[in-house]
Design an enzyme around this catalytic site. Structure first.
Site, PDB file in Angstrom:
ATOM      1  N   GLU A 263       0.731  -1.249  -0.029  1.00 20.68           N
ATOM      2  CA  GLU A 263      -0.028   0.046  -0.155  1.00 20.68           C
ATOM      3  C   GLU A 263       0.689   1.247  -0.101  1.00 20.68           C
ATOM      4  OE1 GLU A 263      -2.273   0.939   3.383  1.00 20.68           O
ATOM      5  OE2 GLU A 263      -1.121  -0.417   4.727  1.00 20.68           O
TER       6      GLU A 263
ATOM      7  N   GLU B 239       4.795   8.716  -3.737  1.00 21.29           N
ATOM      8  CA  GLU B 239       5.470   8.263  -2.534  1.00 21.29           C
ATOM      9  C   GLU B 239       6.587   7.024  -2.874  1.00 21.29           C
ATOM     10  OE1 GLU B 239       2.964   7.508   0.460  1.00 21.29           O
ATOM     11  OE2 GLU B 239       2.088   9.492   0.446  1.00 21.29           O
TER      12      GLU B 239
END
Length: 786
Positions: A531, A540
């Site tokens: 995730e 990210e």
């Protein structure tokens, strides 16, 4: 992952009562010359009002100013001089004398700071006559300065009488804007509100007498023809641009008699609205004879009341009349007679309700308050607090997240339900297709970046629901989260999970055996779960992280969850965020270069839905696992085995991460003129797509795409959008094509974005010209470290 929050220990989907936005009512009487007395103000409070306006000066001061201007204009005319820009350079305009006690009823008191002051509506800052414009500016400065000294906290100024884009009003708007900028300087602690109409409707009734009325020859003339509904917004935009988006400059928006089209409603929605004002002509009578608003007006109010800082509703010249309440407490209203009371027959009618002119408007608005749709799951008080609040993006590889941050993520049930569904579908299909496993009879699963373990829990539940035997591994680099994972394994998972503390890119895979003779032997993973997604999908460093751990994935059947994700863009107007970023830039030089994570709410999507050019467009896509050939090229570049050097990679890098760089060029169409302050970014992800059987091609997805989130992951709140700001707002005319260029750049040690917005308009069947362009913006100084 969502952006880091300081909040913790709450649930996004917890109990909340079915409530609605509250209306705050205000009172404005344009005919008043003196501030309200304490008894009058108390009467208004009892009538459900929370705020009232007060004039700063009175009719005596108005007469004095009118006489000064009239006498001076007469003198100029007698001397054969002109009151325009053609006047001689040595002409001296009159200077107003200071205020006297006879000019105002406002004096310092305990109550004065609770009032909203209203400047004289008869000045004309937009006048083309320099004498009138100059005197108007002097009046404004006198009133602002005096009200500030008395202790007033906010002041309403009548908006410009005409607009720059109509009737040659550019000179007037320039003068008006300069006067407001000066007023903000004179009163550095006061909030100034510009009372401006939503759009310029044809005037009705008797118009307010202004200083320009003294010079009929030069008074502005109202022209007929079509109404351009964006002219007043244009004027507001110029005013606030000259004032450099001062956070103390707000809008008091006059509601129109006829509700405009949705594009204009959305444009004002993103502006700093503090009041919605209602004059008598906005209301219409219903069948019972009481005031009401049209459905379109109601929808505008309902939409604007969803803002975190919801505007107040200011009734102008409607509602209670307090002039009958005297200072000695006597009520001088005429006594009631039999005619004021209903007959017995009328009183027994079901629809009858005793109301007086002083209360029907408040009663109607309170009724309307209850007709609003209740707050949704995404409008809980906690989530509302996040609206338009700038948050720095996470650095998940270089920083270790706090427990409270993990807890915020874990309260989003929708995301984890979708992950559990994707894992269950993958396990079920693996079993049905009888695919070989890395370990005999067991599907080996690993969660890379386990955090506090919510995905691990969902994976175990998916295995139990499908009846598939699994071996579970949890990989986490955060030493504090690792301790929590060990505790979870002992207390919640029954020791079924192998917990590993390491950077996922350094993990060699499941340990099969370890003996002194052969050394450690590592196996493969059948299903790799992560995730690592950010608000823009890849911001990210999910691509880089999954590249680094892909070597543990079994071939050829290994599955990555998620399998792919796409990034999407749309240009937006968001004055509030631009104002906030400008304030931060005073102390943080990188504020304009930061892609901010923010729960976008007070915004306007400036692009329209046009065939071939949707409002939200895909920038790029990443898929996992990547081809073996790409992995081989990465290894060769890192080892220096690529002939010809670095191949043009940035900053002399080996180019090992060049395959994760991206570029897009997108064209958006703006039908109406407007301004953009930056780009809104979103993502969508396919967690798992079935490969065979009757449901082949069915996808389990998550999305924050505004037009598709409800269909794919309704009420999911783990991710807020990302905002790429422009250093200067980009204004564009109607029928403009906004071209967005964006790059995802890398130098093998970090990843950053660069973006550019250009405005083009057609001047012929095959010719375009560029009318505006932003700077090339770059987040390199705020890059995400690998």
């Amino acid at each position: 992952m969502a952006s880091e929050s300081e909040a913790g220990g709450f649930s996004f989907r917890g109990d909340y009562r079915e409530n609605r936005p509250m209306f705050t009512l205000g009172y404005h009487d344009s005919k008043r010359e003196e501030p309200l007395s304490e008894l009058q103000y108390g009467y208004l409070l009892n009538q459900d009002f929370s705020v009232a306006t007060t004039p700063i000066t009175n009719s005596r001061f108005k007469s004095r100013v009118f006489k000064v201007v009239s006498d001076h204009l007469a003198t100029l005319k007698a001397n054969g001089e002109k009151g325009t820009s053609e006047a001689t350079a040595n002409r001296a305009d009159p200077i107003l004398l200071p205020l006297t006690p006879e000019d105002t009823g406002m004096f310092p008191s305990q109550a004065v700071n609770t009032y909203v002051a209203y400047t004289s509506p008869w000045i004309d800052l937009c006048s083309n006559d320099p004498v009138i414009a100059n005197i108007s500016r002097q009046v404004l400065n006198l009133e602002i300065n005096y009200a500030s000294w008395c202790g007033v906290k906010s002041i309403i100024i009548t908006g410009p009488g005409r607009d720059a884009s109509k009737d040659g009003g550019s000179q007037g708007i320039a003068q008006y804007s300069r006067a407001i900028q000066e007023a903000l300087t004179i009163a550095p602690a006061i909030t100034i509100l510009i009372h401006i109409p939503m759009y310029r409707e044809p005037p009705v009734g008797t118009q307010t007498e202004t200083l320009s009325s003294l010079d009929a020859e030069k008074a502005s003339k109202t022209t007929g023809g079509d109404i351009d509904i964006f002219t007043t917004w244009d004027s507001w935009h110029q005013i606030r641009s000259v004032c450099k988006y001062n956070p103390r400059l707000l809008v008091a928006l006059k509601m129109p008699r006829v509700a405009p089209e949705k594009d204009l409603q959305n444009r004002w929605f993103c502006e700093p609205l503090h009041y919605l004002t209602f004059s008598p002509e906005v209301f219409q009578k219903n069948k019972a004879g009481y005031p009401s608003l049209t459905k379109n007006h109601q929808e505008i109010i309902f939409a604007y009341m969803r803002l975190k800082n919801a505007p107040w509703l200011l009734l102008c010249d409607v509602g209670p009349d307090v002039r009958h309440i005297t200072d000695d407490g006597k009520d001088e209203k005429a006594p009631l007679t039999e005619a004021d009371f209903p007959s017995l027959e009328e009183a027994h009618k079901p629809a009858f309700r005793v109301s007086t002119d002083s209360s029907v408007y408040c009663e109607y608005l309170r009724w309307l308050e209850g007709q609003q749709p209740p707050f949704s799951v995404l409008e809980t008080p906690i989530l509302t607090n996040f609206q338009d609040w700038l948050q720095s993006p996470l650095q998940p590889l270089s920083d270790n997240l706090e427990s409270a941050t993990y807890e915020v993520f874990e309260n989003d049930a929708i995301k984890y339900d979708q992950y559990e569904l994707a894992i269950a579908e993958a396990l079920k299909e693996w079993s049905e297709l009888k695919l070989p496993t890395s370990k005999p009879g067991v599907v080996v699963m690993a969660v890379a970046g386990s955090g506090r373990g919510p995905i691990v829990t969902k994976a175990l539940q998916a295995a139990e629901s499908t009846g598939v035997k699994v071996e579970m591994w949890a990989v986490e680099k955060n030493p504090n989260a690792y301790v929590y994972l060990l505790r979870q394994n002992a207390q919640k998972w029954g020791g079924k999970v192998n917990v590993i503390k390491t950077d996922m890119r350094a993990w060699k895979g499941p340990l099969i055996s370890d003996s002194p003779e052969t050394g450690p032997v590592y196996g493969k993973v059948d299903i790799l779960i992560s995730e690592l997604l950010g608000s823009f999908g890849d911001n990210e460093l999910s691509p880089e992280c999954l590249d680094g751990i892909q070597h543990v994935l079994a071939k050829p059947h290994g599955i990555s969850i998620p399998q792919s994700y796409t990034a999407h863009l749309s240009p937006i107007a968001t004055p509030k965020l631009y104002t906030d970023i400008s304030a931060r830039a005073q102390t943080d030089p990188s504020a304009y270069d930061t892609p901010w994570v923010v729960s976008l709410f007070s915004l306007d999507f400036v692009a329209q839905r046009v065939p071939g050019h949707p409002r939200f467009q895909q920038a790029w896509e990443f898929s996992h696992p990547i081809p073996d050939s790409t992995l081989e090229a990465i290894a060769a570049r890192r080892s220096g085995g690529v002939v010809g050097g670095t191949g043009g990679s940035m900053a002399g890098a080996a180019g090992a991460n060049d395959h994760n760089s991206r570029f897009c060029h997108l064209t958006f169409v703006a039908r109406t003129r407007g301004v953009t302050h930056g780009l809104a970014g979103y993502f969508e992800s396919t967690l798992y797509e079935q490969k065979a059987g009757p449901n082949k091609g069915r996808k389990t997805e998550i999305s924050i795409h505004p037009e598709r989130i409800d269909a794919k992951s309704k009420d999911m709140v783990s991710w807020f959008p990302i905002f790429f700001p422009l250093k200067q707002p980009l204004y564009f005319p109607a029928d403009t094509e906004l071209e967005v260029s964006m790059w995802r750049q890398t130098d093998d040690t970090k990843v950053w974005y660069e973006w550019l917005v250009e405005a083009w308009t057609w001047v012929g069947p095959s010719t375009r010209v560029k009318v505006a362009s932003s700077e090339l913006c770059s987040s390199r100084k705020m890059a995400c470290l690998m």
